[in-house]
Design a protein around this motif. Structure first.
Motif, PDB file in Angstrom:
ATOM      1  N   UNK A 183      49.499  47.646  37.047  1.00 40.00           N
ATOM      2  CA  UNK A 183      50.148  48.108  35.808  1.00 40.00           C
ATOM      3  C   UNK A 183      49.699  47.342  34.578  1.00 40.00           C
ATOM      4  N   UNK A 184      49.004  46.230  34.769  1.00 40.10           N
ATOM      5  CA  UNK A 184      48.735  45.338  33.630  1.00 40.10           C
ATOM      6  C   UNK A 184      47.636  45.890  32.721  1.00 40.10           C
ATOM      7  N   UNK A 185      47.711  45.497  31.452  1.00 39.50           N
ATOM      8  CA  UNK A 185      46.650  45.867  30.513  1.00 39.50           C
ATOM      9  C   UNK A 185      45.909  44.617  30.018  1.00 39.50           C
ATOM     10  N   UNK A 186      46.559  43.439  30.194  1.00 43.22           N
ATOM     11  CA  UNK A 186      45.893  42.171  29.878  1.00 43.22           C
ATOM     12  C   UNK A 186      46.154  41.213  31.027  1.00 43.22           C
ATOM     13  N   UNK A 187      45.095  40.511  31.453  1.00 39.44           N
ATOM     14  CA  UNK A 187      45.249  39.505  32.501  1.00 39.44           C
ATOM     15  C   UNK A 187      44.800  38.165  31.948  1.00 39.44           C
ATOM     16  N   UNK A 188      45.698  37.176  32.094  1.00 43.57           N
ATOM     17  CA  UNK A 188      45.402  35.829  31.614  1.00 43.57           C
ATOM     18  C   UNK A 188      45.358  34.922  32.834  1.00 43.57           C
ATOM     19  N   UNK A 189      44.244  34.273  33.071  1.00 47.70           N
ATOM     20  CA  UNK A 189      44.104  33.387  34.227  1.00 47.70           C
ATOM     21  C   UNK A 189      43.930  31.969  33.696  1.00 47.70           C
ATOM     22  N   UNK A 190      44.774  31.048  34.177  1.00 50.34           N
ATOM     23  CA  UNK A 190      44.827  29.719  33.574  1.00 50.34           C
ATOM     24  C   UNK A 190      44.674  28.617  34.619  1.00 50.34           C
ATOM     25  N   UNK A 191      43.690  27.738  34.426  1.00 45.32           N
ATOM     26  CA  UNK A 191      43.609  26.508  35.223  1.00 45.32           C
ATOM     27  C   UNK A 191      43.429  26.684  36.710  1.00 45.32           C
ATOM     28  N   UNK A 192      42.522  27.538  37.105  1.00 50.46           N
ATOM     29  CA  UNK A 192      42.229  27.680  38.542  1.00 50.46           C
ATOM     30  C   UNK A 192      40.724  27.822  38.722  1.00 50.46           C
ATOM     31  N   UNK A 193      40.183  27.166  39.762  1.00 48.83           N
ATOM     32  CA  UNK A 193      38.731  27.082  39.898  1.00 48.83           C
ATOM     33  C   UNK A 193      38.110  28.377  40.423  1.00 48.83           C
ATOM     34  N   UNK A 194      38.951  29.330  40.841  1.00 45.21           N
ATOM     35  CA  UNK A 194      38.396  30.599  41.336  1.00 45.21           C
ATOM     36  C   UNK A 194      37.705  30.420  42.678  1.00 45.21           C
ATOM     37  N   UNK A 195      38.183  29.439  43.463  1.00 45.66           N
ATOM     38  CA  UNK A 195      37.541  29.137  44.742  1.00 45.66           C
ATOM     39  C   UNK A 195      38.349  29.642  45.931  1.00 45.66           C
TER      40      UNK A 195
END
Ligand code: OAD
Length: 245
Positions: A183-195
Motif C-alpha cells: 500500500x505504500x507510496x514512499x519507503x524510508x529505510x534507515x540504518x541497516x546494512x542491507x545484508x
C-alpha cells in the motif's frame, strides 16, 4: 536534502535497523567493533547455539538487556514518532531492532520483525515443535540469566528463551508487513546494512512507482535498489525531513 512531501493520498512505510539506535549508544552488528565482531552469530544467535549452550546465548542477550535499559531514544526515534503523529494510519514502521527505543519515543504503529529484547517465551512454543508444542505465548521479561541453572522454566518443562528471531528462524508479522509495503507510496529505510533477508528485499517488493529512500552514513549493500540515498546520521537527517499534507 529537500523535504519529503507526503500528500493526503500517500502512505509512508519505514524500515529501521541497528543504525537508528547507534546514536543512543547501542552497538550495531556489522560496523567496526559491532556485536558480530565480539561474538560469533553461530555461538549466540541460532537454534543450534541454543541447543549447544543456552547459558552462553542468554549471557549475550542479558548483556543486550543491560545496555538497552540504560539507553534513551534519540532524535531519530523521536522524529519517526512525530511522523506517525502527523500521518496516523498512513504511517507504518517495521523495525529489525529488538530494543524498545521506538516505543519509548512514542511509536505505536510498529512491528518488531526480529522479536523483542524485553520479551521471552518457552523454547517449545511456536510452530513446528510437533508433540512438544507449548501454547504459552511470549511474555514481558527483563530478567538476566547467566547460567544454565538460572534459566527459568515454563510450566511444560521447557526452558525460557529470548523472544528473538535467530538465524534460520522465520521473521515475525510478515503478512502485515507485506500488506503495508503493497500500500505504500514512499519507503524510508534507515540504518541497516542491507545484508539480512528478507528485510533487505523490502525495497525490491515496493513497486517502481514508490519513492525509495535510504538514510545512513554509508551506502547499504542493496544501494542499487533505492531511488535516493541520503548519506548522514539518522538523528541528524530525520528531524524535519517529512512534510505532511
Ligand atoms: P548492521 O550492523 O548490519 O548495519 C547497521 C547499519 O547502520 C550500517 O549500514 C551503518 O552504516 C548504519 N549506521 C551506523 N550509524 C548510523 C547512524 N547514526 N544513523 C544511521 N545509520 C547508521 O545492522 P542491521 O542492518 O540492523 O538480526 O542488521 C540486520 C540484522 O542483522 C539485525 O536485526 C540482527 C542482525 O543479525 C538478528 O539478530 C535476528
Amino acid at each position: 536534502m529537500e523535504r519529503i512531501r507526503i500528500g493526503p493520498e500517500q502512505r509512508l512505510f519505514v524500515l529501521t535497523g541497528a543504525g537508528v539506535s547507534a546514536e543512543s549508544g547501542l552497538k550495531t552488528f556489522r560496523d567496526q567493533d559491532g556485536l558480530w565482531e565480539g561474538s560469533r552469530v553461530e555461538d549466540v544467535a541460532t537454534p543450534e547455539a541454543w541447543a549447544r549452550d543456552a547459558a552462553r546465548v542468554w549471557r549475550f542477550y542479558s548483556q543486550r538487556r543491560r545496555e538497552a535499559r540504560k539507553a534513551e531514544p534519540n532524535a531519530a526515534h523521536r522524529a519517526l514518532a512525530d511522523m506517525e503523529q502527523a500521518l496516523g494510519e498512513r504511517f507504518f514502521l517495521c523495525t529489525q531492532n529488538v530494543d524498545d527505543l521506538h516505543e519509548r519515543a512514542g511509536s505505536r504503529r510498529l512491528v518488531h520483525m526480529h522479536g523483542e529484547l524485553f520479551a521471552s517465551r518457552c523454547e517449545f512454543s511456536g510452530a513446528g515443535m510437533g508433540a512438544f508444542a507449548c501454547s504459552r505465548g511470549p511474555f514481558q521479561d527483563d530478567s538476566l540469566y547467566e547460567t544454565e541453572a538460572a534459566i527459568a522454566r515454563c510450566a511444560c518443562g521447557g526452558r525460557i528463551r529470548p523472544h528473538i528471531v535467530w538465524f534460520g528462524e522465520m521473521p515475525l508479522k510478515m503478512n502485515r508487513i507485506e500488506r503495508e509495503i503493497a500500500q505504500s507510496t514512499t519507503m524510508l529505510v534507515v540504518g541497516t546494512s542491507g545484508a539480512v533477508y528478507p528485510a533487505a528485499n523490502f525495497v525490491h517488493w515496493a513497486g517502481a512507482h514508490v519513492r525509495r529512500i535510504y538514510i545512513g552514513p554509508e551506502e547499504p549493500g542493496n544501494a542499487d535498489a533505492f531511488s535516493e540515498i541520503v548519506l548522514g546520521k539518522a538523528g541528524e537527517v530525520l528531524p524535519g525531513l517529512v512534510d505532511v499534507d
